[in-house]
Design an enzyme around this catalytic site. Structure first.
Site, PDB file in Angstrom:
ATOM      1  N   ASP A 114     -12.373 -10.261  -0.998  1.00 36.10           N
ATOM      2  CA  ASP A 114     -13.593 -10.594  -0.273  1.00 36.10           C
ATOM      3  C   ASP A 114     -14.711  -9.509  -0.808  1.00 36.10           C
ATOM      4  OD1 ASP A 114     -12.693  -8.048   0.627  1.00 36.10           O
ATOM      5  OD2 ASP A 114     -12.604  -8.836   2.844  1.00 36.10           O
ATOM      6  N   GLU A 147      -6.239 -10.287  -1.559  1.00 40.16           N
ATOM      7  CA  GLU A 147      -7.118 -10.453  -0.159  1.00 40.16           C
ATOM      8  C   GLU A 147      -8.460 -10.289  -0.641  1.00 40.16           C
ATOM      9  OE1 GLU A 147      -5.677  -7.194   2.144  1.00 40.16           O
ATOM     10  OE2 GLU A 147      -3.706  -7.410   1.629  1.00 40.16           O
ATOM     11  N   GLU A 165       0.994  -1.407   0.231  1.00 38.30           N
ATOM     12  CA  GLU A 165      -0.132   0.073  -0.102  1.00 38.30           C
ATOM     13  C   GLU A 165       0.925   1.268  -0.011  1.00 38.30           C
ATOM     14  OE1 GLU A 165      -2.737  -0.368   2.952  1.00 38.30           O
ATOM     15  OE2 GLU A 165      -3.618  -2.298   2.408  1.00 38.30           O
ATOM     16  N   HIS A 211     -10.393  -5.920  -2.267  1.00 32.12           N
ATOM     17  CA  HIS A 211     -11.873  -5.850  -1.206  1.00 32.12           C
ATOM     18  C   HIS A 211     -12.850  -5.094  -2.119  1.00 32.12           C
ATOM     19  CE1 HIS A 211      -9.081  -7.269   2.119  1.00 32.12           C
ATOM     20  NE2 HIS A 211      -8.387  -6.533   1.800  1.00 32.12           N
ATOM     21  N   ASN A 223       1.943  -5.119  -3.337  1.00 33.94           N
ATOM     22  CA  ASN A 223       0.428  -5.489  -2.808  1.00 33.94           C
ATOM     23  C   ASN A 223      -0.257  -4.153  -2.562  1.00 33.94           C
ATOM     24  OD1 ASN A 223      -1.530  -7.564  -2.291  1.00 33.94           O
ATOM     25  ND2 ASN A 223      -1.149  -6.871  -0.165  1.00 33.94           N
TER      26      ASN A 223
HETATM   27  O1  G3I Z   1      -3.089  -6.495  18.303  1.00 31.61           O
HETATM   28  C1  G3I Z   1      -4.307  -5.978  19.168  1.00 31.61           C
HETATM   29  C2  G3I Z   1      -4.611  -6.918  20.223  1.00 31.61           C
HETATM   30  O2  G3I Z   1      -3.362  -6.742  21.267  1.00 31.61           O
HETATM   31  C3  G3I Z   1      -5.844  -6.599  20.758  1.00 31.61           C
HETATM   32  O3  G3I Z   1      -6.263  -7.596  21.762  1.00 31.61           O
HETATM   33  C4  G3I Z   1      -6.973  -6.840  19.642  1.00 31.61           C
HETATM   34  C5  G3I Z   1      -8.404  -6.288  20.401  1.00 31.61           C
HETATM   35  O4  G3I Z   1      -9.232  -5.694  19.543  1.00 31.61           O
HETATM   36  O5  G3I Z   1      -6.879  -5.750  18.822  1.00 31.61           O
HETATM   37  C6  G3I Z   1      -5.625  -6.125  18.120  1.00 31.61           C
HETATM   38  O6  G3I Z   1      -5.237  -5.573  17.000  1.00 31.61           O
HETATM   39  C7  G3I Z   1      -6.045  -5.473  16.000  1.00 31.61           C
HETATM   40  C8  G3I Z   1      -5.351  -6.320  14.871  1.00 31.61           C
HETATM   41  O7  G3I Z   1      -6.376  -6.612  13.609  1.00 31.61           O
HETATM   42  C9  G3I Z   1      -5.161  -7.731  15.199  1.00 31.61           C
HETATM   43  O8  G3I Z   1      -6.239  -8.620  15.651  1.00 31.61           O
HETATM   44  C10 G3I Z   1      -6.518  -4.353  15.421  1.00 31.61           C
HETATM   45  O9  G3I Z   1      -7.277  -3.485  16.555  1.00 31.61           O
HETATM   46  C11 G3I Z   1      -7.333  -4.357  14.004  1.00 31.61           C
HETATM   47  O10 G3I Z   1      -7.456  -2.950  13.566  1.00 31.61           O
HETATM   48  C12 G3I Z   1      -6.377  -5.102  13.024  1.00 31.61           C
HETATM   49  O11 G3I Z   1      -7.026  -5.217  11.805  1.00 31.61           O
HETATM   50  C13 G3I Z   1      -6.650  -5.494  10.839  1.00 31.61           C
HETATM   51  C14 G3I Z   1      -6.150  -4.725   9.553  1.00 31.61           C
HETATM   52  O12 G3I Z   1      -5.631  -5.361   8.746  1.00 31.61           O
HETATM   53  C15 G3I Z   1      -5.214  -3.597  10.446  1.00 31.61           C
HETATM   54  O13 G3I Z   1      -4.835  -2.572   9.341  1.00 31.61           O
HETATM   55  C16 G3I Z   1      -7.405  -6.906  10.419  1.00 31.61           C
HETATM   56  O14 G3I Z   1      -7.516  -7.830  11.219  1.00 31.61           O
HETATM   57  C17 G3I Z   1      -6.728  -7.280   8.906  1.00 31.61           C
HETATM   58  O15 G3I Z   1      -7.614  -7.949   8.268  1.00 31.61           O
HETATM   59  C18 G3I Z   1      -6.452  -6.272   8.037  1.00 31.61           C
HETATM   60  O16 G3I Z   1      -5.769  -6.778   6.877  1.00 31.61           O
HETATM   61  C19 G3I Z   1      -5.591  -5.587   6.077  1.00 31.61           C
HETATM   62  C20 G3I Z   1      -4.406  -6.133   5.043  1.00 31.61           C
HETATM   63  O17 G3I Z   1      -3.142  -6.399   5.966  1.00 31.61           O
HETATM   64  C21 G3I Z   1      -3.649  -5.090   3.995  1.00 31.61           C
HETATM   65  N1  G3I Z   1      -4.659  -4.667   3.223  1.00 31.61           N
HETATM   66  C22 G3I Z   1      -6.050  -4.375   3.946  1.00 31.61           C
HETATM   67  C23 G3I Z   1      -6.722  -5.266   4.724  1.00 31.61           C
HETATM   68  C24 G3I Z   1      -8.002  -4.967   5.424  1.00 31.61           C
HETATM   69  O18 G3I Z   1      -7.924  -3.973   6.136  1.00 31.61           O
END
Ligand code: G3I
Length: 375
Positions: free
Chosen positions: A290, A288, A181, A260, A225
């Site tokens: 969906d 990715e 990104e 996405h 990516n």
């Molecule tokens: O790490 C903390 C954890 O310590 C805490 O307990 C938990 C409670 O909510 O949160 C955790 O962090 C979360 C993390 O995912 C791990 O679960 C974040 O809040 C959450 O924002 C994060 O979201 C991820 C997101 O990337 C962050 O940018 C999504 O799961 C993940 O699917 C998403 O994936 C991205 C790709 O990497 C890049 N392209 C876009 C895609 C969708 O956003």
């Protein structure tokens, strides 16, 4: 045998028996809690269906490798870690790499003979702040003047992260999203201006990252990516950026179109983009995928199924350049878009019309379902 000794032997035997039983029960109930029933007889396997076209992958996390294990084993030939291999997952503190959590996903892939995509080495998000701090704890990317010493420090950290992570996973991870990104959403710029990597190292950060990655693991396929790079507002700037890297001889092997999308988004635009990226000589991964819909009435799910059918028909048409299609999750029970119901399996992990639609893209989802389930 003295009376006391007999009693002792008896107690030991009872203890060992009790231990054996409890360990047995524990293991068994754990396995049951972790897993779901295997797909019923007659269920088609996606990885079988797509084996002559491309790898079919899923993003997984520590929870879904248990809760969705049967679906992973049955349908997918490739895995991506949803969060666990991002910089904050692997090097939260400088110099202290922690691979244990990511290893649980990578080892599953290795044990099951699945391909493993690495996601991601260099990104502006989910990257600990220390990467961008000087020795006094000040954010370098927010300074009015960034010194050569600052730049050198950040460059070393970038290269060290890539080196440690790729060396550790060499031979296990076959393809890496080296940079994620970097293209700006603002049409005035090619690269996003708010990325600390860009602010500190300038556009050279991409070149540094890809060259280092290739040096560390020359066998790995290296991907750029991004999201929406199939859309006209981002496509040409992405082509420009990739072309200029290729012109400089930077080792970049493929482009990851995240995917996405939502039902109704233009697939004609996607086709145009596939052609353009293929013209650069790059391999394409859909990384990715969906496809969201808020409408979960029978009609809404049928529309989503039809869109999935058309998308996979398109991917098959270009399977000479598209070598992997990864879904960003498995079921609507575990997705980063919980209100959009974007995946192939529903919240109960049952196949949705969208699943049946991609089983044979020449037929309707209803026909496919009836054919396979004999209904
Ligand atoms: O790490 C903390 C954890 O310590 C805490 O307990 C938990 C409670 O909510 O949160 C955790 O962090 C979360 C993390 O995912 C791990 O679960 C974040 O809040 C959450 O924002 C994060 O979201 C991820 C997101 O990337 C962050 O940018 C999504 O799961 C993940 O699917 C998403 O994936 C991205 C790709 O990497 C890049 N392209 C876009 C895609 C969708 O956003």
């Amino acid at each position: 045998m003295p009376k006391n000794k007999g009693k002792l032997v008896c107690m030991v035997v009872v203890f060992v028996l009790a231990l054996t039983l409890s360990v047995g029960c524990f293991t068994r109930s754990n396995a049951e809690a972790d897993d779901q029933p295997a797909p019923p007889p007659g269920m088609p396997s996606l990885k079988e269906i797509y084996k002559d076209y491309f790898e079919i992958g899923a993003a997984v996390n520590l929870s879904t490798i248990n809760t969705h294990r049967s679906l992973i084993d049955f349908h997918f030939s490739s895995l991506t870690a949803e969060n666990e291999m991002k910089p904050e997952g692997l090097q939260r503190t400088e110099g202290r790499f922690s691979f244990q959590i990511a290893d649980r996903i990578v080892n599953l892939a290795v044990d099951q003979g699945l391909k493993m995509r690495g996601h991601t080495l260099v990104w502006h998000a989910q990257t600990p702040g220390w990467f961008f701090q000087d020795k006094n704890g000040n954010r370098i990317d927010q300074k009015a003047v960034i010194t050569e010493e600052d730049r050198q420090l950040v460059r070393e950290r970038l290269e060290s992260h890539i080196e440690n992570v790729m060396q550790y996973y060499a031979g296990k991870v076959y393809a890496w999203d080296v940079v994620n990104e970097a293209i700006s959403d603002d049409g005035r710029y090619i690269l996003r201006q708010d990325s600390p990597w860009f602010r500190i190292l300038g556009e050279e950060f991409l070149e540094i990252a890809f060259r280092k990655a290739h040096e560390v693991d020359p066998d790995a396929k290296l991907f750029y990516n991004d999201y929406n790079i199939e859309r006209p507002y981002k496509l040409n700037r992405t082509i420009q950026m990739l072309q200029s890297l290729l012109d400089k001889g930077v080792p970049i092997h493929g482009v990851g179109i995240q995917g996405h999308w939502s039902v109704g988004d233009s697939l004609a635009e996607v086709e145009q983009a596939i052609k353009k990226y293929a013209e650069l000589g790059l391999e394409i991964h859909i990384t990715e995928l969906d496809i969201g819909t808020r409408d979960i009435s029978a009609q809404g799910l049928a529309r989503q199924a039809e869109y999935y059918r058309q998308a996979f028909a398109l991917f098959k048409k270009y399977s000479d350049v598209i070598t992997s299609v990864t879904l960003w999750g498995i079921s609507d029970a575990a997705t980063w878009r919980p209100n959009d119901n974007p995946l192939l399996f529903d919240k109960n992990r049952e196949p949705k019309p969208a699943f049946w639609a991609i089983v044979d893209t020449d037929k309707s989802w209803e026909e496919n379902k009836a054919y396979y389930l004999g209904e």
